[in-house]
Design a protein around this motif. Structure first.
Motif, PDB file in Angstrom:
ATOM      1  N   ALA A  88      29.764 105.135 -40.082  1.00 58.89           N
ATOM      2  CA  ALA A  88      31.044 105.649 -39.840  1.00 58.89           C
ATOM      3  C   ALA A  88      32.186 105.145 -40.527  1.00 58.89           C
ATOM      4  CB  ALA A  88      31.304 104.954 -38.280  1.00 58.89           C
ATOM      5  N   TRP A  91      32.550 107.246 -43.620  1.00 59.05           N
ATOM      6  CA  TRP A  91      33.063 108.780 -43.200  1.00 59.05           C
ATOM      7  C   TRP A  91      34.552 108.556 -42.921  1.00 59.05           C
ATOM      8  CZ3 TRP A  91      36.064 109.972 -38.978  1.00 59.05           C
ATOM      9  CH2 TRP A  91      36.430 111.128 -38.835  1.00 59.05           C
ATOM     10  N   ALA A  92      35.086 107.248 -42.295  1.00 62.88           N
ATOM     11  CA  ALA A  92      36.658 107.328 -42.075  1.00 62.88           C
ATOM     12  C   ALA A  92      37.107 107.076 -43.524  1.00 62.88           C
ATOM     13  CB  ALA A  92      36.627 106.023 -41.274  1.00 62.88           C
ATOM     14  N   ARG A  95      37.416 110.461 -45.264  1.00 66.16           N
ATOM     15  CA  ARG A  95      38.317 111.356 -44.393  1.00 66.16           C
ATOM     16  C   ARG A  95      39.895 110.699 -44.581  1.00 66.16           C
ATOM     17  NH1 ARG A  95      34.642 113.835 -45.693  1.00 66.16           N
ATOM     18  NH2 ARG A  95      33.287 115.037 -44.578  1.00 66.16           N
ATOM     19  N   LEU A  99      39.335 103.875 -38.674  1.00 68.77           N
ATOM     20  CA  LEU A  99      38.372 103.770 -37.723  1.00 68.77           C
ATOM     21  C   LEU A  99      38.880 102.933 -36.760  1.00 68.77           C
ATOM     22  CD1 LEU A  99      35.668 104.879 -37.244  1.00 68.77           C
ATOM     23  CD2 LEU A  99      34.594 102.724 -37.797  1.00 68.77           C
ATOM     24  N   LEU A 108      36.880 110.937 -33.112  1.00 64.11           N
ATOM     25  CA  LEU A 108      35.230 110.451 -32.923  1.00 64.11           C
ATOM     26  C   LEU A 108      34.386 111.826 -32.693  1.00 64.11           C
ATOM     27  CD1 LEU A 108      35.315 106.811 -31.667  1.00 64.11           C
ATOM     28  CD2 LEU A 108      34.990 107.771 -34.153  1.00 64.11           C
ATOM     29  N   ARG A 111      35.872 115.430 -34.669  1.00 62.59           N
ATOM     30  CA  ARG A 111      35.770 115.519 -36.046  1.00 62.59           C
ATOM     31  C   ARG A 111      34.324 114.875 -36.505  1.00 62.59           C
ATOM     32  NH1 ARG A 111      40.820 113.746 -39.376  1.00 62.59           N
ATOM     33  NH2 ARG A 111      39.556 114.315 -40.915  1.00 62.59           N
ATOM     34  N   TYR A 112      34.405 113.552 -36.404  1.00 61.71           N
ATOM     35  CA  TYR A 112      32.997 112.873 -36.901  1.00 61.71           C
ATOM     36  C   TYR A 112      31.902 113.353 -36.249  1.00 61.71           C
ATOM     37  CZ  TYR A 112      30.020 108.542 -37.865  1.00 61.71           C
ATOM     38  OH  TYR A 112      29.205 107.900 -38.175  1.00 61.71           O
ATOM     39  N   TRP A 121      28.695 116.458 -42.688  1.00 62.62           N
ATOM     40  CA  TRP A 121      28.601 114.984 -42.805  1.00 62.62           C
ATOM     41  C   TRP A 121      26.998 114.508 -42.924  1.00 62.62           C
ATOM     42  CZ3 TRP A 121      31.094 111.641 -45.658  1.00 62.62           C
ATOM     43  CH2 TRP A 121      30.692 110.113 -45.471  1.00 62.62           C
TER      44      TRP A 121
END
Length: 471
Positions: A88, A91-92, A95, A99, A108, A111-112, A121
């Motif tokens: 996580a 990813w944050a 992008r 977070l 969350l 998108r994630y 991802w």
């Protein structure tokens, strides 16, 4: 510092510090604690403080600091939490998202989670399964909740829904009662697991190839037979001690001595490497988990007894030879407490090594130690249901029978009783969702129509984020 990085290739990485250095600094209680280093690389202060608070029980998503959790997550759970949080965080960073303050619904989930489900991802650009995605989103959410409780972000509300399910007990298959569980909205839907097994002939051919492996074959096949005939997990097999099965045959607790020898079983208690809460780690590095009692077929118990009195002693000699002095040799012998030892080195088997030999020998597709556990369960259920052949035949002879017909319900209740009263106690920590899977397998094999409810499974899907661990 020992830079043992996660096998997953993240910009954020997991590191374990040397236990002796931590002990010397007064932090011995964090010897098994994973630490996160960011892509700089540098010490990720807030993520690590979150993990430490979780590991020590100072904070958890249920108590929210109202009280200390007396049973913190196990070291396996903490490793999984750290891996999910690394994903996580990376990813944050990729992008350009904070977070800690990211919105739950739009970021969350929108998108994630969506990028993982679509394969945007993921390591191989393939859509990830829900049981991989949900724990990652859950740990990111818990990181935000922790931050809010620490005053590092504004308090926020997580949308939830209350679901009702029917709970049963392996102590009484008829004692069903309605219970409710609160689940966060937006979770990815977990696809129902369907069971299929290789033919008996395929499994026997695989087992024969294991048996015929040079040097290690006899020990490997004994480990495999223990899993296939008791449904224990590979970590439990690796942690099996010399005295797990009592050393003296007179101390064996045979539950059905009136039966023929081939049907008798010995009651054995296991607690090392078991799934669930961690009550400690012993001096040999094994997790001490919830204690459970399992049935070991008497014929298999005799094989284990013969192994520890012959082949194991020969393997142990190889290990003891490494000692340069008599005292060193005695220490090596005293610390060799595990039953299964490598014939050449005398070193204990590990869970990973069991998985390796299981898969190294060419076997049926998807054949694994965990599927072997399911195989035992379904084979046992099938054999027990043969005692109700008359009821089964009456159901099969009826044309256009529905899932609500009294005979179908009677057949389902009979199978459920076997699962609840006999299979689940042997499996230990088996979920209600597993009960549903075994019933569906049985009725599909019998070609009996049955509409199963998903209610039992919902609790287990919601508990997954609280009990996330490796198996």
């Amino acid at each position: 510092m020992n830079n043992q990085k996660s096998k997953l290739s993240y910009g954020y990485n997991i590191t374990y510090l040397q236990p002796k250095a931590l002990q010397a600094a007064g932090f011995g209680h964090l010897a098994d604690q994973p630490f996160i280093f960011d892509s700089s690389p540098g010490y990720a202060r807030l993520p690590n403080q979150f993990l430490i608070d979780r590991a020590l029980g100072i904070w958890d998503p249920k108590g929210r600091r109202s009280s200390r959790n007396p049973m913190p997550p196990s070291r396996v759970s903490m490793r999984n939490f750290a891996r999910s949080l690394c994903n996580a965080l990376e990813w944050a960073e990729a992008r350009d998202v904070d977070l800690i303050t990211a919105d739950y619904s739009t970021v969350l989930i929108g998108r994630y989670q969506q990028e993982m489900l679509k394969g945007i991802w993921s390591a191989e650009n393939r859509p990830l399964k829900a049981n991989t995605v949900n724990p990652r989103v859950q740990i990111a959410l818990e990181f935000q909740m922790w931050a809010a409780d620490k005053g590092l972000r504004e308090p926020f509300h997580v949308p939830t829904v209350t679901r009702t399910f029917i709970a049963g007990s392996h102590k009484n298959s008829r004692s069903h009662e309605a219970k409710s569980v609160e689940s966060r909205l937006g979770k990815a839907k977990v696809n129902k697991r369907l069971l299929s097994f290789p033919a008996i002939s395929e499994i026997e051919e695989w087992r024969q190839r294991v048996q015929e492996r040079p040097i290690v074959g006899p020990t490997d096949s004994l480990v495999a037979d223990l899993i296939l005939n008791t449904a224990i997990r590979r970590e439990e097999a690796a942690c099996w001690r010399v005295d797990t099965l009592p050393l003296d045959l007179n101390d064996w607790r045979i539950v059905n001595p009136e039966e023929p020898d081939e049907h008798q079983s010995v009651l054995v208690a296991i607690k090392y490497g078991t799934k669930g809460r961690q009550y400690g780690v012993d001096e040999h590095g094994d997790k001490i988990g919830p204690e459970g009692t399992i049935h070991v077929p008497l014929w298999l118990a005799h094989r284990l007894h013969a192994y520890r009195n012959k082949e194991r002693l020969a393997a142990l000699k190889q290990k003891v030879k490494r000692g340069k002095t008599v005292a060193a040799q005695q220490r090596l012998q005293q610390h060799a407490v595990h039953l299964f030892l490598h014939p050449q080195t005398g070193d204990r088997y590990t869970g990973d090594q069991i998985y390796t030999f299981w898969s190294r020998v060419q076997g049926p597709p998807h054949w694994s130690p965990h599927l072997g556990r399911d195989w035992w369960s379904c084979r046992y259920l099938e054999e027990r249901m043969k005692q109700h052949a008359e009821l089964i035949q009456r159901v099969l002879r009826m044309p256009n029978i529905t899932s609500e017909h009294p005979m179908v319900l009677a057949l389902r209740d009979t199978a459920q009783t076997v699962i609840q009263m006999e299979i689940r106690p042997q499996l230990r920590h088996a979920s209600s969702r597993t009960t549903e899977i075994y019933l569906e397998w049985l009725f599909a094999k019998m070609r009996v129509p049955l509409t199963m409810t998903r209610q039992w499974a919902e609790l287990d899907e919601d508990k997954a984020s609280d009990e996330e661990a490796g198996e």
